[in-house]
Design a protein around this motif. Structure first.
Motif, PDB file in Angstrom:
ATOM      1  N   PRO A   1      24.541  10.406  14.090  1.00 42.34           N
ATOM      2  CA  PRO A   1      24.103  10.085  15.238  1.00 42.34           C
ATOM      3  C   PRO A   1      23.627   8.321  15.349  1.00 42.34           C
ATOM      4  N   ALA A   2      23.691   8.075  16.398  1.00 44.64           N
ATOM      5  CA  ALA A   2      23.207   6.558  16.747  1.00 44.64           C
ATOM      6  C   ALA A   2      21.805   6.242  16.082  1.00 44.64           C
ATOM      7  N   SER A   3      21.111   7.298  16.063  1.00 43.95           N
ATOM      8  CA  SER A   3      19.647   6.996  15.782  1.00 43.95           C
ATOM      9  C   SER A   3      19.415   7.108  14.253  1.00 43.95           C
ATOM     10  N   VAL A   4      20.326   7.653  13.579  1.00 43.78           N
ATOM     11  CA  VAL A   4      20.472   7.525  12.108  1.00 43.78           C
ATOM     12  C   VAL A   4      21.831   7.175  11.630  1.00 43.78           C
ATOM     13  N   PRO A   5      22.394   6.051  11.994  1.00 47.08           N
ATOM     14  CA  PRO A   5      23.821   5.992  11.720  1.00 47.08           C
ATOM     15  C   PRO A   5      24.131   5.709  10.069  1.00 47.08           C
ATOM     16  N   PHE A   6      23.187   5.770   9.183  1.00 46.41           N
ATOM     17  CA  PHE A   6      23.515   5.751   7.702  1.00 46.41           C
ATOM     18  C   PHE A   6      22.981   7.219   6.948  1.00 46.41           C
ATOM     19  N   GLN A   7      22.772   8.045   7.744  1.00 46.20           N
ATOM     20  CA  GLN A   7      22.039   9.306   7.255  1.00 46.20           C
ATOM     21  C   GLN A   7      22.864  10.111   6.274  1.00 46.20           C
ATOM     22  N   ALA A   8      24.322   9.920   6.389  1.00 46.68           N
ATOM     23  CA  ALA A   8      25.069  10.704   5.299  1.00 46.68           C
ATOM     24  C   ALA A   8      26.367   9.711   4.857  1.00 46.68           C
ATOM     25  N   TYR A   9      26.976   9.921   3.975  1.00 46.26           N
ATOM     26  CA  TYR A   9      28.077   9.291   3.514  1.00 46.26           C
ATOM     27  C   TYR A   9      28.911  10.148   2.469  1.00 46.26           C
ATOM     28  N   SER A  10      29.879   9.468   2.236  1.00 46.83           N
ATOM     29  CA  SER A  10      30.982   9.911   1.038  1.00 46.83           C
ATOM     30  C   SER A  10      31.215  11.504   1.313  1.00 46.83           C
ATOM     31  N   TRP A  11      31.953  11.781   2.285  1.00 44.15           N
ATOM     32  CA  TRP A  11      32.274  13.165   2.739  1.00 44.15           C
ATOM     33  C   TRP A  11      33.444  13.719   2.096  1.00 44.15           C
ATOM     34  N   MET A  12      33.442  14.893   1.557  1.00 39.97           N
ATOM     35  CA  MET A  12      34.508  15.436   0.868  1.00 39.97           C
ATOM     36  C   MET A  12      34.684  16.945   1.440  1.00 39.97           C
ATOM     37  N   ALA A  13      36.015  16.867   1.893  1.00 41.67           N
ATOM     38  CA  ALA A  13      36.513  18.070   2.822  1.00 41.67           C
ATOM     39  C   ALA A  13      37.189  18.895   1.896  1.00 41.67           C
ATOM     40  N   PHE A  14      36.923  20.271   2.140  1.00 41.35           N
ATOM     41  CA  PHE A  14      37.783  21.382   1.321  1.00 41.35           C
ATOM     42  C   PHE A  14      37.750  22.498   2.022  1.00 41.35           C
ATOM     43  N   PRO A  15      38.834  23.291   1.898  1.00 41.87           N
ATOM     44  CA  PRO A  15      39.367  24.341   2.908  1.00 41.87           C
ATOM     45  C   PRO A  15      38.356  25.679   2.733  1.00 41.87           C
ATOM     46  N   TYR A  16      38.199  26.436   3.635  1.00 41.42           N
ATOM     47  CA  TYR A  16      37.553  27.697   3.512  1.00 41.42           C
ATOM     48  C   TYR A  16      37.921  28.581   4.601  1.00 41.42           C
ATOM     49  N   ARG A  17      38.801  29.443   4.197  1.00 41.68           N
ATOM     50  CA  ARG A  17      39.373  30.499   4.996  1.00 41.68           C
ATOM     51  C   ARG A  17      40.385  29.812   6.148  1.00 41.68           C
ATOM     52  N   ASP A  18      40.037  29.850   7.507  1.00 40.74           N
ATOM     53  CA  ASP A  18      40.627  29.015   8.523  1.00 40.74           C
ATOM     54  C   ASP A  18      40.001  27.930   8.916  1.00 40.74           C
ATOM     55  N   GLU A  19      38.952  27.462   8.432  1.00 37.77           N
ATOM     56  CA  GLU A  19      38.139  26.211   8.647  1.00 37.77           C
ATOM     57  C   GLU A  19      38.376  25.306   7.658  1.00 37.77           C
ATOM     58  N   ILE A  20      37.733  24.045   7.863  1.00 41.75           N
ATOM     59  CA  ILE A  20      37.441  23.176   6.699  1.00 41.75           C
ATOM     60  C   ILE A  20      36.084  22.845   6.545  1.00 41.75           C
ATOM     61  N   LEU A  21      35.626  22.894   5.634  1.00 39.55           N
ATOM     62  CA  LEU A  21      34.101  22.527   5.279  1.00 39.55           C
ATOM     63  C   LEU A  21      33.955  21.002   4.833  1.00 39.55           C
ATOM     64  N   VAL A  22      32.784  20.629   5.032  1.00 39.55           N
ATOM     65  CA  VAL A  22      32.626  19.162   4.484  1.00 39.55           C
ATOM     66  C   VAL A  22      31.428  18.658   4.091  1.00 39.55           C
ATOM     67  N   GLN A  23      31.334  18.335   2.696  1.00 34.75           N
ATOM     68  CA  GLN A  23      30.059  18.108   2.209  1.00 34.75           C
ATOM     69  C   GLN A  23      29.935  16.646   1.846  1.00 34.75           C
ATOM     70  N   SER A  24      28.739  15.966   1.837  1.00 34.53           N
ATOM     71  CA  SER A  24      28.379  14.884   1.565  1.00 34.53           C
ATOM     72  C   SER A  24      26.808  14.470   0.927  1.00 34.53           C
ATOM     73  N   PHE A  25      26.624  13.372   0.924  1.00 31.90           N
ATOM     74  CA  PHE A  25      25.532  13.130   0.269  1.00 31.90           C
ATOM     75  C   PHE A  25      24.273  12.217   1.458  1.00 31.90           C
ATOM     76  N   TYR A  26      23.172  12.916   1.363  1.00 28.43           N
ATOM     77  CA  TYR A  26      22.099  12.210   2.188  1.00 28.43           C
ATOM     78  C   TYR A  26      21.829  11.006   1.979  1.00 28.43           C
ATOM     79  N   ASN A  27      21.976  10.119   2.740  1.00 31.12           N
ATOM     80  CA  ASN A  27      22.139   8.639   2.412  1.00 31.12           C
ATOM     81  C   ASN A  27      20.790   7.871   2.964  1.00 31.12           C
ATOM     82  N   TYR A  28      20.574   7.031   4.184  1.00 33.35           N
ATOM     83  CA  TYR A  28      19.489   6.549   4.528  1.00 33.35           C
ATOM     84  C   TYR A  28      19.143   7.113   5.885  1.00 33.35           C
TER      85      TYR A  28
END
Ligand code: FRU
Length: 430
Positions: free
Chosen positions: A332-359
Protein backbone atom coordinates in the motif's frame (compact mmCIF):
# COMPACT_ATOMS: atom_id res chain seq x y z
CA UNK A 1 27.07 -1.00 -31.81
CA UNK A 2 27.05 -4.53 -30.46
CA UNK A 3 23.37 -5.06 -29.97
CA UNK A 4 22.95 -7.93 -27.56
CA UNK A 5 23.34 -10.89 -29.88
CA UNK A 6 21.44 -13.66 -28.21
CA UNK A 7 22.77 -16.63 -30.11
CA UNK A 8 21.13 -19.25 -32.17
CA UNK A 9 19.06 -21.51 -29.97
CA UNK A 10 16.03 -19.40 -29.56
CA UNK A 11 16.95 -17.16 -32.22
CA UNK A 12 17.43 -18.64 -35.65
CA UNK A 13 16.67 -15.32 -37.33
CA UNK A 14 18.98 -13.29 -35.14
CA UNK A 15 16.17 -12.13 -32.87
CA UNK A 16 16.49 -11.12 -29.30
CA UNK A 17 15.13 -12.01 -25.87
CA UNK A 18 11.67 -10.73 -25.09
CA UNK A 19 11.76 -7.37 -23.38
CA UNK A 20 10.06 -5.62 -20.55
CA UNK A 21 9.49 -2.35 -22.35
CA UNK A 22 9.20 1.20 -21.07
CA UNK A 23 5.73 1.51 -22.52
CA UNK A 24 4.60 -1.52 -20.50
CA UNK A 25 6.27 -0.21 -17.35
CA UNK A 26 4.62 3.20 -17.84
CA UNK A 27 1.33 1.45 -17.04
CA UNK A 28 2.42 0.46 -13.52
CA UNK A 29 -0.10 1.67 -10.99
CA UNK A 30 -1.53 0.46 -7.73
CA UNK A 31 -4.95 -1.21 -8.03
CA UNK A 32 -7.14 -3.33 -5.71
CA UNK A 33 -5.98 -6.44 -7.61
CA UNK A 34 -2.31 -5.80 -6.91
CA UNK A 35 -2.09 -4.07 -3.53
CA UNK A 36 -1.63 -6.32 -0.50
CA UNK A 37 -3.31 -5.39 2.78
CA UNK A 38 -1.30 -3.64 5.50
CA UNK A 39 0.67 -6.16 7.55
CA UNK A 40 0.50 -6.26 11.33
CA UNK A 41 3.39 -7.85 13.26
CA UNK A 42 2.85 -11.57 13.90
CA UNK A 43 1.71 -12.62 17.36
CA UNK A 44 4.52 -15.15 17.44
CA UNK A 45 7.79 -15.08 15.59
CA UNK A 46 9.62 -18.40 15.30
CA UNK A 47 12.87 -16.54 14.69
CA UNK A 48 12.64 -13.50 16.95
CA UNK A 49 16.42 -13.39 17.48
CA UNK A 50 17.14 -13.18 13.76
CA UNK A 51 16.51 -10.79 10.91
CA UNK A 52 14.98 -12.92 8.18
CA UNK A 53 14.61 -11.92 4.56
CA UNK A 54 14.81 -13.85 1.24
CA UNK A 55 13.29 -17.29 1.80
CA UNK A 56 12.84 -20.43 -0.31
CA UNK A 57 11.52 -23.95 0.07
CA UNK A 58 13.18 -27.31 -0.36
CA UNK A 59 11.60 -28.66 -3.55
CA UNK A 60 12.00 -31.66 -5.79
CA UNK A 61 12.92 -31.69 -9.48
CA UNK A 62 9.28 -31.15 -10.41
CA UNK A 63 8.98 -28.06 -8.26
CA UNK A 64 6.87 -29.81 -5.61
CA UNK A 65 7.54 -28.99 -1.98
CA UNK A 66 9.81 -31.82 -0.78
CA UNK A 67 9.65 -33.49 2.60
CA UNK A 68 12.33 -35.14 4.68
CA UNK A 69 10.66 -37.76 6.86
CA UNK A 70 7.48 -35.69 6.89
CA UNK A 71 9.20 -32.34 7.51
CA UNK A 72 9.16 -29.45 5.03
CA UNK A 73 12.26 -27.31 5.01
CA UNK A 74 12.53 -23.57 4.48
CA UNK A 75 15.78 -21.67 3.88
CA UNK A 76 16.24 -18.00 4.73
CA UNK A 77 18.89 -15.35 4.56
CA UNK A 78 19.49 -14.31 8.13
CA UNK A 79 21.51 -11.94 10.28
CA UNK A 80 21.59 -11.43 14.05
CA UNK A 81 18.74 -9.28 15.24
CA UNK A 82 21.11 -6.88 17.07
CA UNK A 83 22.50 -5.75 13.71
CA UNK A 84 21.09 -2.67 12.03
CA UNK A 85 18.75 -4.05 9.33
CA UNK A 86 20.47 -2.04 6.58
CA UNK A 87 23.73 -3.90 7.33
CA UNK A 88 22.26 -7.37 6.99
CA UNK A 89 23.29 -7.90 3.36
CA UNK A 90 26.93 -7.64 4.42
CA UNK A 91 26.79 -10.57 6.83
CA UNK A 92 24.00 -12.74 5.38
CA UNK A 93 24.00 -16.39 6.35
CA UNK A 94 21.65 -19.16 5.18
CA UNK A 95 19.72 -20.86 7.99
CA UNK A 96 16.91 -23.35 7.81
CA UNK A 97 13.56 -24.02 9.46
CA UNK A 98 11.36 -27.10 9.38
CA UNK A 99 7.69 -27.79 9.89
CA UNK A 100 5.34 -30.74 9.80
CA UNK A 101 2.21 -28.74 9.10
CA UNK A 102 3.35 -25.61 7.23
CA UNK A 103 2.23 -23.30 10.03
CA UNK A 104 4.53 -24.00 12.99
CA UNK A 105 8.19 -23.65 12.08
CA UNK A 106 11.16 -24.64 14.21
CA UNK A 107 14.91 -24.42 13.97
CA UNK A 108 16.96 -21.57 12.60
CA UNK A 109 20.38 -23.26 12.60
CA UNK A 110 22.96 -22.37 9.94
CA UNK A 111 22.93 -24.83 7.02
CA UNK A 112 26.69 -24.77 6.54
CA UNK A 113 29.69 -24.49 8.76
CA UNK A 114 32.20 -21.79 7.89
CA UNK A 115 33.19 -23.41 4.59
CA UNK A 116 30.58 -21.81 2.28
CA UNK A 117 31.96 -19.76 -0.63
CA UNK A 118 31.93 -15.99 -0.67
CA UNK A 119 32.33 -13.48 2.13
CA UNK A 120 28.65 -14.11 2.77
CA UNK A 121 25.80 -16.01 1.09
CA UNK A 122 22.85 -14.52 -0.71
CA UNK A 123 19.68 -16.05 -2.11
CA UNK A 124 19.28 -19.32 -3.92
CA UNK A 125 17.14 -22.42 -4.16
CA UNK A 126 17.24 -25.95 -2.80
CA UNK A 127 16.75 -29.21 -4.67
CA UNK A 128 16.06 -32.60 -3.08
CA UNK A 129 16.66 -35.11 -5.84
CA UNK A 130 16.37 -38.82 -5.12
CA UNK A 131 17.80 -38.36 -1.65
CA UNK A 132 20.60 -36.02 -2.80
CA UNK A 133 20.66 -32.37 -1.87
CA UNK A 134 21.80 -29.51 -4.07
CA UNK A 135 21.77 -26.18 -2.30
CA UNK A 136 22.26 -23.36 -4.80
CA UNK A 137 23.25 -19.95 -3.50
CA UNK A 138 25.00 -16.74 -4.39
CA UNK A 139 28.58 -16.49 -3.18
CA UNK A 140 28.64 -12.75 -2.50
CA UNK A 141 31.94 -10.99 -2.07
CA UNK A 142 35.34 -12.35 -3.01
CA UNK A 143 36.64 -14.07 0.11
CA UNK A 144 40.26 -13.85 -1.03
CA UNK A 145 40.08 -10.11 -0.34
CA UNK A 146 39.66 -8.64 3.13
CA UNK A 147 37.52 -5.62 2.33
CA UNK A 148 33.80 -6.05 1.91
CA UNK A 149 33.06 -6.28 -1.81
CA UNK A 150 30.14 -7.07 -4.14
CA UNK A 151 31.49 -9.69 -6.52
CA UNK A 152 28.81 -12.30 -7.18
CA UNK A 153 29.05 -15.85 -8.45
CA UNK A 154 26.63 -18.73 -8.42
CA UNK A 155 27.57 -21.67 -6.24
CA UNK A 156 26.20 -25.01 -5.13
CA UNK A 157 26.72 -27.11 -2.04
CA UNK A 158 26.24 -30.86 -2.32
CA UNK A 159 27.31 -34.09 -0.67
CA UNK A 160 25.74 -33.17 2.68
CA UNK A 161 22.47 -34.46 4.08
CA UNK A 162 19.52 -33.44 6.11
CA UNK A 163 18.79 -35.96 8.83
CA UNK A 164 15.48 -36.03 10.67
CA UNK A 165 13.77 -37.68 13.60
CA UNK A 166 10.52 -37.02 15.48
CA UNK A 167 11.99 -33.91 17.06
CA UNK A 168 13.32 -32.18 13.99
CA UNK A 169 15.78 -31.87 11.16
CA UNK A 170 19.50 -31.19 11.14
CA UNK A 171 22.12 -30.56 8.49
CA UNK A 172 24.95 -33.01 8.31
CA UNK A 173 28.08 -32.19 6.33
CA UNK A 174 30.57 -32.25 4.97
CA UNK A 175 29.22 -30.17 2.10
CA UNK A 176 31.24 -29.71 -1.04
CA UNK A 177 31.00 -26.16 -2.33
CA UNK A 178 31.61 -25.30 -5.97
CA UNK A 179 31.28 -22.20 -8.11
CA UNK A 180 29.09 -23.20 -11.04
CA UNK A 181 28.48 -19.99 -12.98
CA UNK A 182 30.14 -16.65 -13.52
CA UNK A 183 29.12 -13.89 -15.92
CA UNK A 184 30.49 -14.36 -19.44
CA UNK A 185 30.56 -10.68 -20.42
CA UNK A 186 28.61 -11.48 -23.58
CA UNK A 187 25.07 -12.25 -22.48
CA UNK A 188 25.71 -11.47 -18.85
CA UNK A 189 27.44 -8.37 -17.60
CA UNK A 190 30.59 -8.86 -15.54
CA UNK A 191 31.59 -6.63 -12.65
CA UNK A 192 34.14 -4.83 -14.88
CA UNK A 193 31.55 -3.97 -17.51
CA UNK A 194 29.07 -2.58 -15.06
CA UNK A 195 28.41 1.13 -14.99
CA UNK A 196 25.98 2.72 -12.57
CA UNK A 197 24.51 0.63 -9.77
CA UNK A 198 26.09 -2.58 -8.48
CA UNK A 199 25.86 -5.32 -11.09
CA UNK A 200 23.87 -8.48 -10.39
CA UNK A 201 24.69 -12.13 -10.99
CA UNK A 202 22.83 -14.00 -8.33
CA UNK A 203 19.78 -15.82 -6.96
CA UNK A 204 19.96 -19.22 -8.76
CA UNK A 205 16.59 -20.95 -9.10
CA UNK A 206 16.36 -24.60 -10.18
CA UNK A 207 13.63 -25.25 -12.75
CA UNK A 208 12.95 -28.43 -14.69
CA UNK A 209 10.71 -27.78 -17.66
CA UNK A 210 7.74 -30.18 -17.48
CA UNK A 211 7.14 -29.90 -21.25
CA UNK A 212 10.64 -30.65 -22.48
CA UNK A 213 12.25 -32.26 -19.41
CA UNK A 214 15.10 -29.76 -19.76
CA UNK A 215 16.95 -28.88 -16.56
CA UNK A 216 17.51 -25.16 -16.01
CA UNK A 217 18.80 -22.68 -13.52
CA UNK A 218 17.32 -19.18 -13.66
CA UNK A 219 19.16 -16.25 -12.11
CA UNK A 220 19.21 -12.47 -11.79
CA UNK A 221 21.65 -10.73 -14.12
CA UNK A 222 22.33 -7.68 -16.28
CA UNK A 223 22.67 -7.37 -20.03
CA UNK A 224 25.90 -5.73 -21.20
CA UNK A 225 25.07 -2.49 -23.01
CA UNK A 226 27.95 -0.46 -24.37
CA UNK A 227 27.70 3.32 -24.39
CA UNK A 228 27.60 3.36 -28.19
CA UNK A 229 24.58 1.05 -28.25
CA UNK A 230 21.34 2.49 -29.60
CA UNK A 231 19.36 0.84 -26.85
CA UNK A 232 17.20 3.28 -24.90
CA UNK A 233 17.57 5.62 -27.91
CA UNK A 234 21.21 5.93 -26.95
CA UNK A 235 20.32 7.53 -23.59
CA UNK A 236 23.29 6.57 -21.43
CA UNK A 237 21.53 7.23 -18.13
CA UNK A 238 18.71 4.88 -19.02
CA UNK A 239 21.08 2.25 -20.40
CA UNK A 240 22.55 1.80 -16.94
CA UNK A 241 19.29 0.12 -15.90
CA UNK A 242 19.88 -3.19 -17.65
CA UNK A 243 18.38 -6.01 -15.56
CA UNK A 244 17.74 -9.42 -17.09
CA UNK A 245 16.48 -12.86 -16.21
CA UNK A 246 19.33 -15.22 -16.99
CA UNK A 247 19.23 -18.94 -17.58
CA UNK A 248 21.71 -21.81 -17.67
CA UNK A 249 20.90 -25.30 -18.86
CA UNK A 250 22.16 -28.70 -17.82
CA UNK A 251 21.95 -30.74 -21.00
CA UNK A 252 22.63 -33.99 -19.15
CA UNK A 253 20.24 -33.12 -16.31
CA UNK A 254 23.16 -33.27 -13.85
CA UNK A 255 22.47 -30.63 -11.17
CA UNK A 256 26.19 -29.72 -11.12
CA UNK A 257 26.87 -29.13 -14.85
CA UNK A 258 25.60 -25.89 -16.33
CA UNK A 259 26.01 -23.94 -19.54
CA UNK A 260 24.96 -20.32 -19.89
CA UNK A 261 22.18 -19.62 -22.38
CA UNK A 262 20.79 -16.27 -23.60
CA UNK A 263 18.51 -14.48 -21.14
CA UNK A 264 14.81 -15.30 -20.96
CA UNK A 265 13.81 -11.65 -20.61
CA UNK A 266 15.57 -8.35 -20.54
CA UNK A 267 14.57 -5.16 -18.83
CA UNK A 268 17.15 -2.83 -20.40
CA UNK A 269 16.01 0.84 -20.12
CA UNK A 270 13.43 -0.25 -17.55
CA UNK A 271 14.96 -1.68 -14.41
CA UNK A 272 18.34 -2.67 -13.00
CA UNK A 273 17.30 -5.54 -10.73
CA UNK A 274 15.02 -8.41 -11.77
CA UNK A 275 15.51 -10.26 -8.50
CA UNK A 276 15.02 -13.89 -7.59
CA UNK A 277 13.41 -14.87 -10.91
CA UNK A 278 11.38 -18.08 -10.85
CA UNK A 279 8.74 -19.90 -12.87
CA UNK A 280 5.37 -21.29 -11.87
CA UNK A 281 3.48 -23.49 -14.31
CA UNK A 282 -0.20 -22.63 -14.25
CA UNK A 283 -2.84 -23.75 -16.77
CA UNK A 284 0.04 -25.21 -18.80
CA UNK A 285 1.61 -21.79 -19.25
CA UNK A 286 4.90 -20.41 -17.93
CA UNK A 287 4.54 -17.65 -15.36
CA UNK A 288 7.85 -15.90 -14.80
CA UNK A 289 8.03 -13.87 -11.58
CA UNK A 290 10.69 -11.63 -10.05
CA UNK A 291 10.88 -8.92 -7.41
CA UNK A 292 12.04 -5.40 -8.00
CA UNK A 293 12.47 -2.11 -6.21
CA UNK A 294 11.12 1.38 -6.63
CA UNK A 295 14.66 2.81 -6.72
CA UNK A 296 15.91 0.46 -9.46
CA UNK A 297 13.55 1.76 -12.17
CA UNK A 298 15.22 3.72 -14.92
CA UNK A 299 14.90 7.54 -14.99
CA UNK A 300 11.45 8.64 -16.16
CA UNK A 301 9.65 5.53 -14.88
CA UNK A 302 7.75 5.18 -11.66
CA UNK A 303 7.44 1.69 -10.21
CA UNK A 304 7.11 0.19 -6.77
CA UNK A 305 8.75 -2.41 -4.59
CA UNK A 306 6.76 -5.31 -5.95
CA UNK A 307 6.41 -8.72 -7.47
CA UNK A 308 6.39 -8.49 -11.25
CA UNK A 309 5.35 -11.23 -13.65
CA UNK A 310 5.16 -12.29 -17.28
CA UNK A 311 3.51 -15.20 -19.05
CA UNK A 312 4.53 -17.24 -22.11
CA UNK A 313 3.64 -20.54 -23.75
CA UNK A 314 7.11 -21.99 -23.29
CA UNK A 315 10.20 -21.28 -21.22
CA UNK A 316 11.87 -19.41 -24.06
CA UNK A 317 8.65 -17.98 -25.39
CA UNK A 318 7.49 -14.42 -26.00
CA UNK A 319 6.67 -13.19 -22.52
CA UNK A 320 3.68 -10.87 -22.06
CA UNK A 321 3.52 -8.72 -18.96
CA UNK A 322 0.85 -9.66 -16.43
CA UNK A 323 -1.81 -7.00 -15.92
CA UNK A 324 -0.44 -4.97 -18.82
CA UNK A 325 2.51 -3.56 -16.89
CA UNK A 326 4.05 -6.59 -15.17
CA UNK A 327 2.95 -5.52 -11.68
CA UNK A 328 1.44 -8.44 -9.73
CA UNK A 329 1.80 -7.55 -6.03
CA UNK A 330 2.84 -4.37 -4.32
CA UNK A 331 2.54 -2.67 -0.94
CA UNK A 332 0.00 0.00 0.00
CA UNK A 333 1.11 3.60 -0.61
CA UNK A 334 1.03 4.22 3.16
CA UNK A 335 3.68 1.51 3.74
CA UNK A 336 5.43 1.15 0.38
CA UNK A 337 8.28 -0.97 1.77
CA UNK A 338 6.32 -3.29 4.06
CA UNK A 339 7.15 -6.51 2.18
CA UNK A 340 9.75 -7.65 -0.34
CA UNK A 341 11.31 -10.65 -2.07
CA UNK A 342 8.17 -12.47 -3.07
CA UNK A 343 8.25 -16.16 -3.97
CA UNK A 344 5.29 -17.59 -5.89
CA UNK A 345 4.41 -21.26 -5.76
CA UNK A 346 1.49 -23.29 -7.07
CA UNK A 347 -1.35 -24.41 -4.86
CA UNK A 348 -4.21 -26.33 -6.51
CA UNK A 349 -5.80 -23.90 -9.01
CA UNK A 350 -4.27 -20.74 -7.56
CA UNK A 351 -0.80 -19.36 -6.90
CA UNK A 352 0.44 -18.51 -3.41
CA UNK A 353 3.02 -15.83 -2.72
CA UNK A 354 5.33 -15.76 0.25
CA UNK A 355 7.56 -12.78 1.14
CA UNK A 356 9.31 -11.20 4.11
CA UNK A 357 8.11 -8.42 6.35
CA UNK A 358 10.38 -5.49 5.55
CA UNK A 359 9.95 -1.86 6.71
CA UNK A 360 6.61 -1.09 8.31
CA UNK A 361 5.11 2.25 9.34
CA UNK A 362 7.45 4.00 6.92
CA UNK A 363 6.06 6.01 4.03
CA UNK A 364 7.92 8.01 1.40
CA UNK A 365 9.51 7.45 -1.94
CA UNK A 366 12.75 5.95 -0.82
CA UNK A 367 14.31 4.03 2.02
CA UNK A 368 17.17 6.52 2.19
CA UNK A 369 15.48 8.32 5.09
CA UNK A 370 15.76 5.19 7.27
CA UNK A 371 19.46 5.78 7.88
CA UNK A 372 18.67 9.16 9.50
CA UNK A 373 16.52 7.54 12.16
CA UNK A 374 17.84 6.39 15.51
CA UNK A 375 19.18 2.85 15.67
CA UNK A 376 16.32 1.67 17.88
CA UNK A 377 13.79 3.21 15.50
CA UNK A 378 15.45 1.47 12.55
CA UNK A 379 15.20 -1.85 14.39
CA UNK A 380 11.62 -1.19 15.37
CA UNK A 381 10.59 -0.48 11.79
CA UNK A 382 12.13 -3.63 10.37
CA UNK A 383 9.76 -6.62 10.39
CA UNK A 384 12.55 -9.14 9.76
CA UNK A 385 10.24 -12.14 9.65
CA UNK A 386 7.96 -13.80 7.08
CA UNK A 387 4.91 -11.89 5.86
CA UNK A 388 1.39 -13.29 5.58
CA UNK A 389 1.23 -15.52 2.52
CA UNK A 390 -0.92 -14.03 -0.26
CA UNK A 391 -3.33 -15.92 -2.48
CA UNK A 392 -3.44 -15.05 -6.18
CA UNK A 393 -6.23 -15.81 -8.56
CA UNK A 394 -4.59 -16.12 -11.98
CA UNK A 395 -6.27 -16.34 -15.38
CA UNK A 396 -4.35 -15.75 -18.61
CA UNK A 397 -2.42 -12.51 -18.26
CA UNK A 398 -4.49 -11.16 -15.34
CA UNK A 399 -3.91 -11.70 -11.63
CA UNK A 400 -5.80 -10.65 -8.52
CA UNK A 401 -4.94 -10.94 -4.83
CA UNK A 402 -8.00 -12.69 -3.44
CA UNK A 403 -7.00 -13.76 0.02
CA UNK A 404 -4.24 -14.11 2.51
CA UNK A 405 -3.02 -16.58 5.08
CA UNK A 406 -1.12 -16.02 8.30
CA UNK A 407 2.54 -15.07 8.61
CA UNK A 408 4.66 -18.16 8.01
CA UNK A 409 1.74 -20.22 6.65
CA UNK A 410 3.02 -22.25 3.71
CA UNK A 411 0.48 -24.95 2.92
CA UNK A 412 0.96 -27.87 0.58
CA UNK A 413 -1.77 -28.82 -1.80
CA UNK A 414 -3.14 -31.64 0.37
CA UNK A 415 -4.45 -29.02 2.77
CA UNK A 416 -7.73 -27.26 2.17
CA UNK A 417 -7.77 -23.48 2.48
CA UNK A 418 -10.75 -21.37 3.49
CA UNK A 419 -12.83 -19.91 0.69
CA UNK A 420 -11.99 -16.33 -0.09
CA UNK A 421 -15.46 -14.86 -0.66
CA UNK A 422 -15.04 -12.58 2.34
CA UNK A 423 -11.72 -11.11 1.19
CA UNK A 424 -11.82 -7.32 0.91
CA UNK A 425 -9.00 -5.67 -1.03
CA UNK A 426 -7.54 -2.59 0.67
CA UNK A 427 -9.76 0.42 -0.02
CA UNK A 428 -7.05 3.00 -0.14
CA UNK A 429 -4.64 1.77 -2.76
CA UNK A 430 -2.97 5.18 -3.07
C1 FRU B 1 16.63 -9.51 -2.66
C2 FRU B 1 18.14 -9.56 -2.65
C3 FRU B 1 18.63 -10.75 -3.45
C4 FRU B 1 19.95 -11.06 -2.82
C5 FRU B 1 19.73 -10.70 -1.37
C6 FRU B 1 20.91 -10.09 -0.69
O1 FRU B 1 16.07 -9.19 -1.43
O2 FRU B 1 18.69 -8.37 -3.16
O3 FRU B 1 18.71 -10.48 -4.83
O4 FRU B 1 20.30 -12.39 -3.01
O5 FRU B 1 18.66 -9.77 -1.34
O6 FRU B 1 20.68 -9.88 0.66
Amino acid sequence: MTENNVGDRRNPEGGRPPRWTRSQAMRIERAPETVAPVIEPPSEDPAADLHIWDTWLLRDRHGEIAEIDGWRVLFSLTAPEELLPGKRHDVAEIRFFYSRNGTEWHGGEPVFEAEALGQRQWAGSALYDDGDLYLYYTAAGDESVDELNYTQRIAVAHGGRFEADDDGVWSEGPWTHETILEPDGRWYESEDQSRGMIYTFRDPWFFEDPETGETNLLFEANTPVSTDSDRCDGDEARQEFNGSVGVATSHSGDPLEWELEPPLLDGVCVNQELERPHIVIHDERYYLFFSSHMHTFSPGLRGFDGLYGFVADSLRGEYDPLNGSGLVVTNPASVPFQAYSWMAFPYRDEILVQSFYNYREFAGDSLDGIADLSESEQRHLFGGTLSPTLRLDVGGDRTRIHGRLAHWHIPTSEEGLPNTDGYQPPEDVG
